[in-house]
Enzyme design. Sequence first.
Site, PDB file in Angstrom:
ATOM      1  N   GLN A  81     -14.042   2.405   1.223  1.00 48.08           N
ATOM      2  CA  GLN A  81     -13.497   1.958  -0.069  1.00 48.08           C
ATOM      3  C   GLN A  81     -13.258   3.173  -0.959  1.00 48.08           C
ATOM      4  O   GLN A  81     -14.161   4.000  -1.152  1.00 48.08           O
ATOM      5  CB  GLN A  81     -14.438   0.974  -0.762  1.00 48.08           C
ATOM      6  CG  GLN A  81     -13.822   0.393  -2.042  1.00 48.08           C
ATOM      7  CD  GLN A  81     -14.666  -0.706  -2.699  1.00 48.08           C
ATOM      8  OE1 GLN A  81     -15.821  -0.919  -2.330  1.00 48.08           O
ATOM      9  NE2 GLN A  81     -14.085  -1.373  -3.666  1.00 48.08           N
ATOM     10  N   SER A  82     -12.038   3.281  -1.477  1.00 51.85           N
ATOM     11  CA  SER A  82     -11.692   4.408  -2.343  1.00 51.85           C
ATOM     12  C   SER A  82     -11.291   3.966  -3.742  1.00 51.85           C
ATOM     13  O   SER A  82     -11.316   4.769  -4.681  1.00 51.85           O
ATOM     14  CB  SER A  82     -10.560   5.238  -1.724  1.00 51.85           C
ATOM     15  OG  SER A  82      -9.406   4.436  -1.539  1.00 51.85           O
ATOM     16  N   VAL A  83     -10.906   2.704  -3.882  1.00 54.65           N
ATOM     17  CA  VAL A  83     -10.582   2.149  -5.202  1.00 54.65           C
ATOM     18  C   VAL A  83     -11.583   1.035  -5.470  1.00 54.65           C
ATOM     19  O   VAL A  83     -11.651   0.057  -4.712  1.00 54.65           O
ATOM     20  CB  VAL A  83      -9.137   1.611  -5.255  1.00 54.65           C
ATOM     21  CG1 VAL A  83      -8.844   1.030  -6.628  1.00 54.65           C
ATOM     22  CG2 VAL A  83      -8.133   2.717  -4.919  1.00 54.65           C
ATOM     23  N   ASN A 140     -12.883  -3.519   2.327  1.00 57.37           N
ATOM     24  CA  ASN A 140     -13.833  -2.419   2.434  1.00 57.37           C
ATOM     25  C   ASN A 140     -14.821  -2.494   1.280  1.00 57.37           C
ATOM     26  O   ASN A 140     -14.430  -2.681   0.124  1.00 57.37           O
ATOM     27  CB  ASN A 140     -13.089  -1.082   2.419  1.00 57.37           C
ATOM     28  CG  ASN A 140     -12.257  -0.870   3.667  1.00 57.37           C
ATOM     29  OD1 ASN A 140     -12.647  -1.282   4.758  1.00 57.37           O
ATOM     30  ND2 ASN A 140     -11.100  -0.240   3.519  1.00 57.37           N
ATOM     31  N   HIS A 190     -10.153  -5.512  -3.316  1.00 53.98           N
ATOM     32  CA  HIS A 190      -8.802  -5.725  -2.786  1.00 53.98           C
ATOM     33  C   HIS A 190      -8.900  -6.090  -1.325  1.00 53.98           C
ATOM     34  O   HIS A 190      -9.764  -5.608  -0.603  1.00 53.98           O
ATOM     35  CB  HIS A 190      -7.920  -4.486  -2.967  1.00 53.98           C
ATOM     36  CG  HIS A 190      -8.542  -3.207  -2.515  1.00 53.98           C
ATOM     37  ND1 HIS A 190      -9.494  -2.549  -3.257  1.00 53.98           N
ATOM     38  CD2 HIS A 190      -8.374  -2.482  -1.393  1.00 53.98           C
ATOM     39  CE1 HIS A 190      -9.877  -1.464  -2.617  1.00 53.98           C
ATOM     40  NE2 HIS A 190      -9.220  -1.406  -1.461  1.00 53.98           N
ATOM     41  N   ASP A 247       0.852  -1.186   0.000  1.00 52.66           N
ATOM     42  CA  ASP A 247       0.000   0.000   0.000  1.00 52.66           C
ATOM     43  C   ASP A 247       0.893   1.243   0.000  1.00 52.66           C
ATOM     44  O   ASP A 247       1.880   1.316   0.729  1.00 52.66           O
ATOM     45  CB  ASP A 247      -0.911  -0.010   1.229  1.00 52.66           C
ATOM     46  CG  ASP A 247      -2.057   0.971   1.101  1.00 52.66           C
ATOM     47  OD1 ASP A 247      -3.212   0.518   0.985  1.00 52.66           O
ATOM     48  OD2 ASP A 247      -1.808   2.192   1.104  1.00 52.66           O
ATOM     49  N   HIS A 251      -6.882  -5.937   2.114  1.00 54.08           N
ATOM     50  CA  HIS A 251      -5.747  -5.374   2.849  1.00 54.08           C
ATOM     51  C   HIS A 251      -5.175  -6.463   3.754  1.00 54.08           C
ATOM     52  O   HIS A 251      -5.921  -7.103   4.504  1.00 54.08           O
ATOM     53  CB  HIS A 251      -6.192  -4.219   3.742  1.00 54.08           C
ATOM     54  CG  HIS A 251      -6.742  -3.027   3.026  1.00 54.08           C
ATOM     55  ND1 HIS A 251      -6.030  -1.858   2.876  1.00 54.08           N
ATOM     56  CD2 HIS A 251      -7.937  -2.804   2.429  1.00 54.08           C
ATOM     57  CE1 HIS A 251      -6.766  -0.963   2.231  1.00 54.08           C
ATOM     58  NE2 HIS A 251      -7.939  -1.509   1.951  1.00 54.08           N
TER      59      HIS A 251
END
Length: 112
Positions: free
Chosen positions: A92-94, A85, A98, A28, A100
Amino acid sequence: MTLFEKIIAREIPADIVYEDDHCVAFRDINPAAPTHVLVVPRKPVVNVAEASAEDCELLGRVLLAAQAVARAEGIDGSGYRLVLNNGVAAGQSVFHLHCHVLGGRALSWPPG
Ligand code: AMP
């Protein structure tokens, strides 16, 4: 094309630590723990909420890739956290699924 698709395609640089036929994992860019790796399926599923039954095996592959990353990072003995997320309220931003992989320090619970 999502940011993570561009990383998978090597159009954007990333510190890739693991890959297999189904997933790519990279550090990240803004780590929240000494080990903070993102495991991303090559298939651009948006998130768990948007996954379908045909993604069943893929979701398992993501978790097993996370396990492999944790072992390679040496955090499997002490313990680690996996986070997926889902949606804006969850952080969640992308919008490319995914997982983590977080470890290397004590992690509090519940998350903020
Ligand atoms: P999320 O908020 O769950 O969608 O997680 C997206 C993660 O992607 C965040 O922890 C970001 O720090 C991380 N991120 C954003 N851009 C990059 C990048 N270019 N390389 C690696 N990680 C990134």
